[in-house]
Motif scaffolding. Sequence first.
Motif, mmCIF file in Angstrom:
data_model
loop_
_atom_site.group_PDB
_atom_site.id
_atom_site.type_symbol
_atom_site.label_atom_id
_atom_site.label_comp_id
_atom_site.label_asym_id
_atom_site.label_seq_id
_atom_site.Cartn_x
_atom_site.Cartn_y
_atom_site.Cartn_z
ATOM 1 N N GLU A 123 12.220 -30.464 24.865
ATOM 2 C CA GLU A 123 11.369 -31.281 25.726
ATOM 3 C C GLU A 123 11.797 -31.175 27.193
ATOM 4 O OE1 GLU A 123 12.936 -32.562 23.009
ATOM 5 O OE2 GLU A 123 11.250 -32.744 21.630
ATOM 6 N N GLN A 124 13.112 -31.148 27.437
ATOM 7 C CA GLN A 124 13.606 -31.021 28.803
ATOM 8 C C GLN A 124 13.247 -29.661 29.390
ATOM 9 O OE1 GLN A 124 17.695 -31.851 27.876
ATOM 10 N NE2 GLN A 124 17.555 -33.980 28.593
ATOM 11 N N ARG A 125 13.369 -28.615 28.582
ATOM 12 C CA ARG A 125 13.005 -27.283 29.063
ATOM 13 C C ARG A 125 11.515 -27.199 29.357
ATOM 14 N NH1 ARG A 125 16.807 -26.019 25.073
ATOM 15 N NH2 ARG A 125 15.198 -25.509 23.569
ATOM 16 N N LEU A 126 10.695 -27.831 28.523
ATOM 17 C CA LEU A 126 9.251 -27.859 28.746
ATOM 18 C C LEU A 126 8.928 -28.586 30.047
ATOM 19 C CD1 LEU A 126 6.326 -27.381 27.834
ATOM 20 C CD2 LEU A 126 6.485 -29.552 26.588
ATOM 21 N N LEU A 127 9.559 -29.731 30.272
ATOM 22 C CA LEU A 127 9.336 -30.485 31.500
ATOM 23 C C LEU A 127 9.707 -29.654 32.725
ATOM 24 C CD1 LEU A 127 8.626 -33.089 33.005
ATOM 25 C CD2 LEU A 127 10.972 -33.860 32.588
ATOM 26 N N LEU A 128 10.847 -28.966 32.687
ATOM 27 C CA LEU A 128 11.265 -28.120 33.808
ATOM 28 C C LEU A 128 10.288 -26.976 34.036
ATOM 29 C CD1 LEU A 128 15.118 -28.019 33.264
ATOM 30 C CD2 LEU A 128 13.873 -29.186 35.093
ATOM 31 N N ARG A 129 9.775 -26.408 32.944
ATOM 32 C CA ARG A 129 8.813 -25.310 33.064
ATOM 33 C C ARG A 129 7.510 -25.804 33.692
ATOM 34 N NH1 ARG A 129 9.930 -22.894 28.423
ATOM 35 N NH2 ARG A 129 8.631 -24.290 27.222
ATOM 36 N N VAL A 130 7.038 -26.992 33.294
ATOM 37 C CA VAL A 130 5.811 -27.563 33.848
ATOM 38 C C VAL A 130 6.004 -27.864 35.339
ATOM 39 C CG1 VAL A 130 4.305 -29.605 33.806
ATOM 40 C CG2 VAL A 130 4.943 -28.483 31.671
#
Length: 134
Positions: free
Chosen positions: A108-115
């Motif tokens: 989830e943290q990686r997804l947030l950073l990617r977004v």
Amino acid sequence: MGRYQTHVSSFRRKDGPRWSDPYYLEWAIVVGDRIRRLRRDRDWSLIDLTRRVPKPEGGFYSAGHFSRLERGWASAPLYVYVKIAEAFEVDPGVLMGPDEVNLGTTAEQRLLLRVLDEAGIAPATAIVRLTQRI
């Protein structure tokens, strides 16, 4: 030529390019790579680094010593790494601490950073915007 001929190939390890050496330490490679990166980021030569890191008893370390540190073929006492960090004007933890890349992140943290990256929003800016709404 000596009485007994020595072939360098007989000293090489079979499992990799590194020599079997009691002074070779894997953690020293990690720290050495950080030292090399910091030195190159500042466009310093090994000689420049030696002039910025004095020995406690006076004088300076050799360029060869720092070359061995950077390649993981030598280690130094803690105070030497602290002096190196002072020369680079960074916290000693930058040299000897964990890599930020190795810190655990969730999917989830990686997804947030990617977004945030795709939206062109810096994480610090996102934090400021979120905290202003609370």
